[in-house]
Scaffold this active site. Sequence first.
Site, PDB file in Angstrom:
ATOM      1  N   ASP A  46     -14.095  61.901-124.176  1.00 40.89           N
ATOM      2  CA  ASP A  46     -14.671  61.144-125.287  1.00 40.89           C
ATOM      3  C   ASP A  46     -15.882  61.930-125.787  1.00 40.89           C
ATOM      4  O   ASP A  46     -16.935  61.906-125.157  1.00 40.89           O
ATOM      5  CB  ASP A  46     -15.067  59.763-124.777  1.00 40.89           C
ATOM      6  N   GLU A  97     -22.652  59.746-132.429  1.00 43.92           N
ATOM      7  CA  GLU A  97     -21.818  58.549-132.322  1.00 43.92           C
ATOM      8  C   GLU A  97     -22.156  57.738-131.089  1.00 43.92           C
ATOM      9  O   GLU A  97     -22.120  56.500-131.114  1.00 43.92           O
ATOM     10  CB  GLU A  97     -20.345  58.956-132.306  1.00 43.92           C
ATOM     11  N   GLU A  98     -22.481  58.405-129.980  1.00 44.88           N
ATOM     12  CA  GLU A  98     -22.716  57.702-128.727  1.00 44.88           C
ATOM     13  C   GLU A  98     -23.953  56.807-128.767  1.00 44.88           C
ATOM     14  O   GLU A  98     -24.107  55.935-127.909  1.00 44.88           O
ATOM     15  CB  GLU A  98     -22.832  58.697-127.566  1.00 44.88           C
ATOM     16  N   ASP A 132     -10.618  58.939-131.545  1.00 47.86           N
ATOM     17  CA  ASP A 132     -11.484  58.719-130.389  1.00 47.86           C
ATOM     18  C   ASP A 132     -10.632  58.244-129.216  1.00 47.86           C
ATOM     19  O   ASP A 132      -9.396  58.227-129.317  1.00 47.86           O
ATOM     20  CB  ASP A 132     -12.570  57.694-130.736  1.00 47.86           C
ATOM     21  N   HIS A 148     -15.946  56.621-120.241  1.00 50.85           N
ATOM     22  CA  HIS A 148     -17.382  56.756-119.951  1.00 50.85           C
ATOM     23  C   HIS A 148     -17.646  56.946-118.456  1.00 50.85           C
ATOM     24  O   HIS A 148     -18.768  56.727-117.997  1.00 50.85           O
ATOM     25  CB  HIS A 148     -18.181  55.569-120.497  1.00 50.85           C
TER      26      HIS A 148
END
Length: 387
Positions: A189, A223-224, A244, A324
Amino acid sequence: MPRLAIDHRYMLSSLGRLLAIPSPTGYTDTVVRFLTGELEALGLAVELTRRGAIRAIRPGRREEGARAIVSHLDTLGAQVKLPKDNGRLELVPIGHWSARFAEGARATVFTERGSYSGTILPLKASGHTFNDEVDAAPVGWQHVELRIDALSRNRDDIRRLGIETGDIVAIDPQPEFLDNGLIVSRHLDDKAGVAVMLAALKALQDAEAETPVDIHFLFTIAEEVGVGASSVLSHAVASMIAVDNGTTAPGQNSDEFGVTIAMADQTGPFDYHLTRKLVALCRDNEIRFQKDVFRYYRSDSASAIEAGADVRTALITFGVDASHGYERVHTHALRSLAELITAYAVSPVEIKRDFKETSGVRGFTRQPSGEAEQELSPAIEDEDLKR
């Protein structure tokens, strides 16, 4: 034109090279420079925003009503919160991820003088010392610390090393590309999404494919932390597809094979017509797919809409296990996504009203509003329906 052939080796090579470049949010200059070179090698001119978000446009037959494909270059990471009296570093996370997945991770802290490797450890890391207290330790960022691979026994040692509050910490990806097609690594990711986009672009270039409108290849750098595609879209773009990860977990319909098309995330439903076009393209091109809804998830699309962009948005994902954390994906999903992007890029524009930002109701879309027609079994007779 049907889906195009994907250069599988190039896609995996691109992913490997991307994973090798540390790029937590706020530390993305190096990966931006790398990707700029890749896009230029594929024949596109590249524009950068002030902070480094990338726009590369592949010309189509017309500029208006352009289509955008977007993924993000930034990853999760951490920052130095405070040097500690024991010569180790207190950390705060970059992005939303649990300290549970930080424990035991190899990491690199970047200072103005250079970098140091290290390991993120729980405060009680030695079973020989703490015995059962190791298993009873709570989970949280206040319960871990970064042990630096250098002589560092107190605050003064940390200061002499040049490590300061706010320094960026990158988590080593430790990628494994297995012979059975599985890829295990941190930061799939969304570096896998970037590699998918590069592979799709290469396929379009190799085939000299003509598209009805310009295709904007966009790569964001925050983005995170929720910024995403808030400032990289141009007014020519009518629709945007984010690439994504999808979450393969109990209660989800995502899969490590094929394309997972998101129907909604925590910000609400994606565009009705764009998502259904993607479903139709999968069916017409025999691309395996499934649909899913994500409750605790947002993507580049959300930030674009929240910033005021009036574009149709959709999200296509590769199923990732343990998102994650220690992530895993299969190459089948990555190739399927690249194939779908090529099929979408060359597909005809169906909503021609989208060539203009605003217009009258003529040509405006319609959604089904009547009762569904039921397909009856041959064994069911008219008389049965009257009972």
